[in-house]
Design an enzyme around this catalytic site. Structure first.
Site, short mmCIF file in Angstrom:
data_model
loop_
_atom_site.label_atom_id
_atom_site.label_comp_id
_atom_site.label_asym_id
_atom_site.label_seq_id
_atom_site.Cartn_x
_atom_site.Cartn_y
_atom_site.Cartn_z
N SER A 146 40.78 43.31 35.12
CA SER A 146 39.77 42.29 35.39
C SER A 146 39.11 41.80 34.11
O SER A 146 38.96 42.55 33.14
CB SER A 146 38.66 42.85 36.29
OG SER A 146 39.19 43.18 37.54
N GLU A 200 47.99 51.43 43.80
CA GLU A 200 46.56 51.75 43.89
C GLU A 200 46.13 51.78 45.35
O GLU A 200 45.47 52.69 45.80
CB GLU A 200 45.75 50.69 43.13
CG GLU A 200 44.24 50.89 43.27
CD GLU A 200 43.43 49.90 42.44
OE1 GLU A 200 43.84 48.74 42.32
OE2 GLU A 200 42.38 50.30 41.94
#
Lengths: 308, 392
Positions: free
Chosen positions: B137, B252
């Site tokens: 991010s 994930e």
């Protein structure tokens, strides 16, 4: 923990789905000819000698197809209370049953025999008058019986909790079938219906609630399959698992139908469209045996003890 | 369908339970009881203890249970990992500290890494000698990850990295970072991205903690200025970073399912205790029962999706588990605050249960943002599971 179906169960599901797509309203004799009424009846008595996990496949598929037959009443509810010779009759398609536990009785239009609870036993009710009432869900009508007398004693009433666990689980599975079909219809429609020049499924206001519906139904399917497995293996968690499954699956199916009606817009509100029949079956499932709220009260008691 | 432990799983579970009985570390002190100025020091101490604990898990063979044996893993089906998470939660023992390395980076290196990368990194991830963080991010690339602008410019045998990453867990203690950067400055969106394995001690890296609304700093910003990364540290192909990152993110969400369900199980047990201590109205009892049902459903759904044929890479169904867990955790913790009444406002020494519920409730607000917002997860379910037309 292995949730996968056996190849035989997969085959049964594919076969049932294909058959019911072409013949959504089979007669009891046809169901018997398919071997579905005797799935869990021992082979010696003319059944297939299988168990609740195979019956589970059929409950789900008959929910999806909105099958109008006393299958749930007979197989999920009454069958374990029947002596061997009467089970054999069911397997042969000569008899179907419904159980009168309260003033309203299911499937009186189609079940050939009625059982009732009297004292510490379950009996056949003979010579009673039947009245089939107008109901919202036309695929599982309710009615009342009056008069009649005790016929043969079928079993002791100690089987009742077991019958209730089976009933709740089978209703959960039916709800999974109903909800899954309502969602599929909504997804198809959202992918095809154009408004403002685009399929409405491209709009997140339409797509995201459908993702939420998928989530709720998928979780419900896990609960229903777990409860079915508990029944099939006599696991002591079966009763609470069935309550959990029914409390969730009935709500999920009702919500899936409501979402699907909304996504369909005007067409979903018409009598011609199948959605209202799915919706009414879901509402019927929600109302029957015990509502989600009532079941959660039972679960709360299991978790927290009695309330104030 | 068989929902019991297999004889071998049973053996594994009983062995693990016995091992945890003897080796389980003492529970960490409650956060609320610490003085604020000591908190940072305390935290460093806790991290060191967790590294030790992770090392012991590794020595006992409980690290990387599902990794292939040729890479030092247990070579076991995912069901064993579910048992591990269950038993760790039951014993109140922490998980391996290297969650990002074990769950995401390691499997991605196994899938697309070079032989030298596998040889040098994998064992050290398992043993917690290397803790990993993720540099995905950016301030302007959140849900739209393809908007990353951190650049990786090829200069001879090195990429030179410049840019800023944000919301990176473990970056303050990590030894390595899996970085997603733009290697082709002329590229846009998904093209021209490359994944790099970056050593956190490289010159030009600065890590700054982000103080979150709970008051703690679990996440970090990472600043890269002229950081040199050798070309042999490219993971996958140059320009193929998007695909590599997506493999990582699927891992994930997919492998997290059991761990999330196990953690939520602990929270649910404490909620039931809380309701016993404080009493619950009929409406609250209804809500507790509903959450218990949803938790059961989450657990069985994690197992159910496991039983579907394995491609090695978790499917988009993992999004479903993460979505359900995050929203359930928010509801459960809020329910707990309601049961606590005005006491829910009290902090520090006055906080009931050491501030457990207040902290968890505030922390839960991040759950629907981190690792894919609920909005992005619903997009994934709508498009990739339901097959609805794409919204963008």
């Amino acid at each position: 923990m292995d949730f996968s179906s056996t190849p035989e169960q997969e085959e049964l599901r594919a076969g049932a789905r294909g058959y019911l797509a072409d013949h959504p309203q089979p007669s009891w004799a046809e169901l018997a000819a398919l071997g579905w009424t005797g799935v869990s009846v021992p082979e010696a008595d003319g059944g297939a000698g299988l168990g609740f996990l195979e019956e589970a496949v059929l409950f789900e598929e008959m929910g999806r197809a909105l099958t109008h037959a006393p299958y749930w009443s007979t197989v999920a509810v009454v069958l374990p209370a029947l002596p061997a010779d009467l089970r054999a009759e069911v397997a042969r398609g000569e008899a179907s049953w419904t159980l009168a536990t309260g003033p309203l009785v299911t499937d009186l239009d189609s079940a050939t025999r009625v059982a009732y609870v009297g004292g510490d036993s379950i009996w056949e009710l003979v010579g009673a008058d039947r009245e089939v009432l107008q109901t919202n869900d036309m695929t599982r009508p309710l009615g009342v019986v009056s008069g009649g007398e005790a016929g043969r004693r079928l079993s002791g009433s100690e089987v009742l909790p077991r019958l209730r666990t089976r009933s709740l689980t089978a209703l959960s599975l039916e709800a999974c079938g109903v909800g899954a079909r309502a969602l599929e219809l909504a997804v198809d429609h959202a992918g095809q219906r154009l408004q403002f020049g685009k399929p409405i499924g491209t709009y997140q206001a339409v797509a995201h609630p459908l993702a939420t519906t998928l989530l709720a139904l998928d979780l419900g399917r896990s609960l229903a399959l777990f409860a079915a497995w508990c029944i099939a293996t006599d696991d002591p968690r079966a009763a609470i698992a069935a309550a959990a499954a029914k409390s969730h699956c009935a709500e999920a199916a009702v919500a899936a139908c409501e979402r699907s009606i909304q996504v369909h817009g005007g067409i979903g509100f018409t009598w011609e469209h199948v959605l209202h029949r799915l919706y009414k079956r879901a509402l019927g499932i929600q109302s029957w045996e015990a509502s989600s709220e009532r079941l959660r009260a039972e679960i709360a008691e299991h978790l927290l003890g009695r309330g104030i | 369908m068989d929902l019991r432990d297999t004889p071998d799983e049973e053996l594994f579970r009983s062995g693990l339970r016995a091992w945890l009985g003897e080796n389980r570390p003492a529970p960490a002190a409650d956060v609320a009881e610490e003085e604020a100025e000591e908190a940072a020091e305390e935290e460093a101490h806790r991290d060191a203890e967790r590294r030790n604990w992770s090392r012991r898990l590794y020595d006992a063979g409980y690290s990387g249970l599902t990794w292939p044996t040729e890479h030092g893993g247990g070579g076991r089906p995912s069901g064993y990992e579910a048992i591990l998470f269950d038993e760790l939660a039951r014993a109140g023992a922490p998980q391996h500290l290297g969650v990002i390395g074990l769950g995401m980076v390691g499997p991605t290196i196994i899938a697309v890494g070079t032989e030298p990368q596998k040889a040098s990194r994998l064992e050290r991830i398992l043993s917690a000698d290397e803790i990993w963080c993720q540099g995905f991010s950016e301030p302007e690339a959140g849900s739209d990850l393809s908007a990353v602008t951190t650049s990786a410019r090829l200069e001879g045998s090195h990429f030179v990295v410049n840019g800023q990453k944000v919301w990176s867990s473990y970056a303050h203690i990590a030894d390595w970072c899996l970085l997603l950067a733009r290697s082709d400055p002329a590229s846009e969106r998904h093209a021209g991205l490359t994944c790099l394995l970056v050593e956190m001690t490289s010159p030009g890296i600065e890590v700054r903690p982000l103080r979150q609304l709970t008051g703690e700093a679990e996440f970090n910003e990472i600043f890269f200025s002229g950081v040199e990364v050798p070309v042999e540290n490219v993971l996958g192909e140059v320009g193929n970073g998007w695909e590599v990152a997506m493999t990582t993110l699927l891992h994930e969400r997919g492998t997290l399912g059991f761990s999330l369900a196990a953690g939520l199980g602990v929270t649910m047990r404490r909620l039931i205790e809380l309701a016993g201590d404080r009493g619950a109205t009929p409406v609250q009892r209804d809500a507790i029962a509903r959450e218990w049902v949803e938790l059961e459903a989450l657990r069985y759904t994690a197992y159910r999706h496991l039983s579907t044929p394995e491609s090695g890479v978790p499917g988009p169904e993992g999004s479903l588990l993460k979505l359900q867990w995050s929203e359930a955790n928010q509801r459960i913790t809020k329910l707990a605050l309601e049961l606590l009444g005005p006491d829910a406002q009290l902090l520090e020494g006055n906080a009931p249960y050491g501030g457990y519920w207040q902290h968890l409730q505030l922390r839960s607000r991040g759950n629907t943002i981190e690792a894919g917002t609920s909005e992005i997860l619903r997009n994934i379910l709508a498009e990739r599971v339901l097959g609805l037309p794409r919204s963008r």
